[in-house]
Design a protein around this motif. Sequence first.
Motif, PDB file in Angstrom:
ATOM      1  N   MET A  85       0.810  -1.216   0.000  1.00 14.59           N
ATOM      2  CA  MET A  85       0.000   0.000   0.000  1.00 14.59           C
ATOM      3  C   MET A  85       0.848   1.273   0.000  1.00 14.59           C
ATOM      4  SD  MET A  85      -1.440  -0.164   3.919  1.00 14.59           S
ATOM      5  CE  MET A  85      -2.461   1.284   3.695  1.00 14.59           C
ATOM      6  N   TYR A  86       2.115   1.178   0.425  1.00 18.51           N
ATOM      7  CA  TYR A  86       2.979   2.358   0.418  1.00 18.51           C
ATOM      8  C   TYR A  86       4.039   2.268  -0.671  1.00 18.51           C
ATOM      9  CZ  TYR A  86       0.757   3.201   4.890  1.00 18.51           C
ATOM     10  OH  TYR A  86      -0.175   3.414   5.858  1.00 18.51           O
ATOM     11  N   GLY A  87       3.808   1.388  -1.640  1.00 19.55           N
ATOM     12  CA  GLY A  87       4.772   1.251  -2.723  1.00 19.55           C
ATOM     13  C   GLY A  87       5.925   0.348  -2.338  1.00 19.55           C
ATOM     14  N   GLY A  88       6.918   0.286  -3.207  1.00 17.70           N
ATOM     15  CA  GLY A  88       8.060  -0.563  -2.922  1.00 17.70           C
ATOM     16  C   GLY A  88       8.900  -0.785  -4.161  1.00 17.70           C
ATOM     17  N   TYR A  89       9.736  -1.793  -4.096  1.00 17.73           N
ATOM     18  CA  TYR A  89      10.651  -2.114  -5.178  1.00 17.73           C
ATOM     19  C   TYR A  89      10.501  -3.578  -5.559  1.00 17.73           C
ATOM     20  CZ  TYR A  89      13.092   2.260  -4.216  1.00 17.73           C
ATOM     21  OH  TYR A  89      13.401   3.574  -4.043  1.00 17.73           O
ATOM     22  N   LEU A  90      10.648  -3.836  -6.851  1.00 15.13           N
ATOM     23  CA  LEU A  90      10.684  -5.204  -7.361  1.00 15.13           C
ATOM     24  C   LEU A  90      12.082  -5.445  -7.920  1.00 15.13           C
ATOM     25  CD1 LEU A  90       9.403  -7.894  -8.255  1.00 15.13           C
ATOM     26  CD2 LEU A  90       8.692  -6.736 -10.362  1.00 15.13           C
ATOM     27  N   ASN A  91      12.803  -6.371  -7.337  1.00 12.01           N
ATOM     28  CA  ASN A  91      14.161  -6.679  -7.767  1.00 12.01           C
ATOM     29  C   ASN A  91      14.249  -8.125  -8.221  1.00 12.01           C
ATOM     30  OD1 ASN A  91      15.664  -4.180  -7.013  1.00 12.01           O
ATOM     31  ND2 ASN A  91      14.909  -4.726  -4.974  1.00 12.01           N
ATOM     32  N   PHE A  92      14.923  -8.351  -9.323  1.00 10.59           N
ATOM     33  CA  PHE A  92      15.169  -9.725  -9.763  1.00 10.59           C
ATOM     34  C   PHE A  92      16.396  -9.742 -10.663  1.00 10.59           C
ATOM     35  CE2 PHE A  92      12.254  -7.746 -12.736  1.00 10.59           C
ATOM     36  CZ  PHE A  92      12.808  -8.032 -13.977  1.00 10.59           C
ATOM     37  N   ARG A  93      17.002 -10.904 -10.761  1.00 13.07           N
ATOM     38  CA  ARG A  93      18.139 -11.110 -11.657  1.00 13.07           C
ATOM     39  C   ARG A  93      17.651 -11.900 -12.864  1.00 13.07           C
ATOM     40  NH1 ARG A  93      22.913  -8.308 -10.016  1.00 13.07           N
ATOM     41  NH2 ARG A  93      22.743  -8.052  -7.772  1.00 13.07           N
ATOM     42  N   LEU A  94      18.035 -11.432 -14.044  1.00 16.07           N
ATOM     43  CA  LEU A  94      17.572 -12.072 -15.275  1.00 16.07           C
ATOM     44  C   LEU A  94      18.760 -12.463 -16.139  1.00 16.07           C
ATOM     45  CD1 LEU A  94      15.190 -12.798 -17.165  1.00 16.07           C
ATOM     46  CD2 LEU A  94      15.377 -10.485 -18.106  1.00 16.07           C
ATOM     47  N   ILE A  95      18.802 -13.725 -16.554  1.00 13.20           N
ATOM     48  CA  ILE A  95      19.830 -14.217 -17.473  1.00 13.20           C
ATOM     49  C   ILE A  95      19.137 -14.600 -18.778  1.00 13.20           C
ATOM     50  CG2 ILE A  95      21.613 -15.963 -17.862  1.00 13.20           C
ATOM     51  CD1 ILE A  95      21.845 -16.287 -14.851  1.00 13.20           C
ATOM     52  N   MET A  96      19.542 -14.007 -19.873  1.00 18.71           N
ATOM     53  CA  MET A  96      18.972 -14.346 -21.180  1.00 18.71           C
ATOM     54  C   MET A  96      19.744 -15.518 -21.784  1.00 18.71           C
ATOM     55  SD  MET A  96      16.509 -12.229 -21.390  1.00 18.71           S
ATOM     56  CE  MET A  96      15.984 -12.454 -23.095  1.00 18.71           C
ATOM     57  N   GLY A  97      19.014 -16.454 -22.325  1.00 19.68           N
ATOM     58  CA  GLY A  97      19.654 -17.618 -22.931  1.00 19.68           C
ATOM     59  C   GLY A  97      20.576 -17.242 -24.077  1.00 19.68           C
ATOM     60  N   ASN A  98      21.637 -18.019 -24.230  1.00 18.66           N
ATOM     61  CA  ASN A  98      22.608 -17.717 -25.286  1.00 18.66           C
ATOM     62  C   ASN A  98      22.522 -18.687 -26.466  1.00 18.66           C
ATOM     63  OD1 ASN A  98      23.690 -20.064 -24.266  1.00 18.66           O
ATOM     64  ND2 ASN A  98      25.338 -19.036 -23.155  1.00 18.66           N
ATOM     65  N   GLY A  99      21.581 -19.605 -26.411  1.00 21.81           N
ATOM     66  CA  GLY A  99      21.374 -20.511 -27.526  1.00 21.81           C
ATOM     67  C   GLY A  99      22.183 -21.785 -27.479  1.00 21.81           C
ATOM     68  N   ASP A 100      22.991 -21.960 -26.447  1.00 21.52           N
ATOM     69  CA  ASP A 100      23.834 -23.147 -26.338  1.00 21.52           C
ATOM     70  C   ASP A 100      23.134 -24.223 -25.518  1.00 21.52           C
ATOM     71  OD1 ASP A 100      25.785 -21.867 -27.763  1.00 21.52           O
ATOM     72  OD2 ASP A 100      26.803 -21.103 -25.967  1.00 21.52           O
ATOM     73  N   GLY A 101      23.076 -25.432 -26.030  1.00 21.49           N
ATOM     74  CA  GLY A 101      22.545 -26.564 -25.288  1.00 21.49           C
ATOM     75  C   GLY A 101      21.139 -26.332 -24.783  1.00 21.49           C
ATOM     76  N   ASN A 102      20.955 -26.519 -23.457  1.00 19.56           N
ATOM     77  CA  ASN A 102      19.646 -26.341 -22.844  1.00 19.56           C
ATOM     78  C   ASN A 102      19.374 -24.891 -22.450  1.00 19.56           C
ATOM     79  OD1 ASN A 102      18.979 -29.084 -23.018  1.00 19.56           O
ATOM     80  ND2 ASN A 102      20.079 -29.544 -21.114  1.00 19.56           N
ATOM     81  N   CYS A 103      20.340 -24.000 -22.681  1.00 20.46           N
ATOM     82  CA  CYS A 103      20.152 -22.583 -22.353  1.00 20.46           C
ATOM     83  C   CYS A 103      19.861 -21.826 -23.649  1.00 20.46           C
ATOM     84  CB  CYS A 103      21.403 -22.030 -21.659  1.00 20.46           C
ATOM     85  SG  CYS A 103      21.190 -20.355 -21.004  1.00 20.46           S
ATOM     86  N   ARG A 104      18.680 -22.057 -24.183  1.00 21.62           N
ATOM     87  CA  ARG A 104      18.341 -21.524 -25.488  1.00 21.62           C
ATOM     88  C   ARG A 104      17.952 -20.051 -25.410  1.00 21.62           C
ATOM     89  NH1 ARG A 104      14.802 -26.546 -28.057  1.00 21.62           N
ATOM     90  NH2 ARG A 104      16.482 -28.097 -27.944  1.00 21.62           N
ATOM     91  N   ALA A 105      18.116 -19.367 -26.541  1.00 17.20           N
ATOM     92  CA  ALA A 105      17.811 -17.944 -26.602  1.00 17.20           C
ATOM     93  C   ALA A 105      16.309 -17.712 -26.646  1.00 17.20           C
ATOM     94  CB  ALA A 105      18.480 -17.318 -27.824  1.00 17.20           C
TER      95      ALA A 105
END
Length: 277
Positions: A239-259
């Motif tokens: 109700m008084y606002g706040g912050y949303l924080n997260f870490r994001l890794i984008m896939g690079n297309g290799d193996g199971n870590c697809r783009a």
Amino acid sequence: CGGCFCDNCYYRKPYCPVCRKPNADRGLRGYNLSDPGTWPVLLGASLGISLLFLILALVLLFIFMQKAEIPTLHGFTCYGFFPMCDRKVCIELSNIMVSSSSVIGMKNIVDWNKCDAESTTIALRGSTCIYDYDLWTQSQHVLGYDFCLGSRAKEQKKQIDGNEASDASFIHGVYIFEDDFELWQNTSSWKSNTRKSAVWSRIDGAKLSSDCGSHSGKYALHFYGPDSREAVTEPLQIMYGGYLNFRLIMGNGDGNCRANYGKAVSIYYAIDNLDIS
């Protein structure tokens, strides 16, 4: 004496200006002491000046220490000559804020409980300092510390990740949702998560994986598959606002870590369950 003189003229020299008879003793002669000479006098003067500088230095040190003091949330002062707010602490709260500057769930300082992932719903994190070293050591680091406040704390490095903090001063806020994806008992089921503050409503098209790496720990929430990819929380009290924080890794297309192939990553929210933005 054959003449009249004022006191200044008469006592200018150790004898009468007319008859040359000695007048009253002055200086060291009044104490039957001999003249020590030039060097002892200079040495004494040097010691006197040194003592004066020492006193001045002590006064300046006292003033500096007064300015270097760091107040704490409960009215204490950080311990030491050059105190530091360098101890990151998480305290478990029983309730949430009722105003923008107070927290009703904050217990008495002697009843603080450290955060526990499987029991803590609302957490207060921040940089602390020791205000009573003896109490801190004798209590096995349970008591004798407090959260830092003031301009001196604002000059010190923050201990918390995220945009909600920029320095070591108390942020006057709480954490109502956290998940580092390390406490899922089943990596494919969000319902197996034992972290109490991770109040997910549903997670679709995602599982825990280390294929793309992780910011901390072993796992990250890995979205995949051709269908809907969403992670939705339960309604949260902000109700008084706040912050949303997260870490994001984008896939690079290799193996199971697809783009992601250029698709958008979006955040949606609704206020009081009204229109989604």
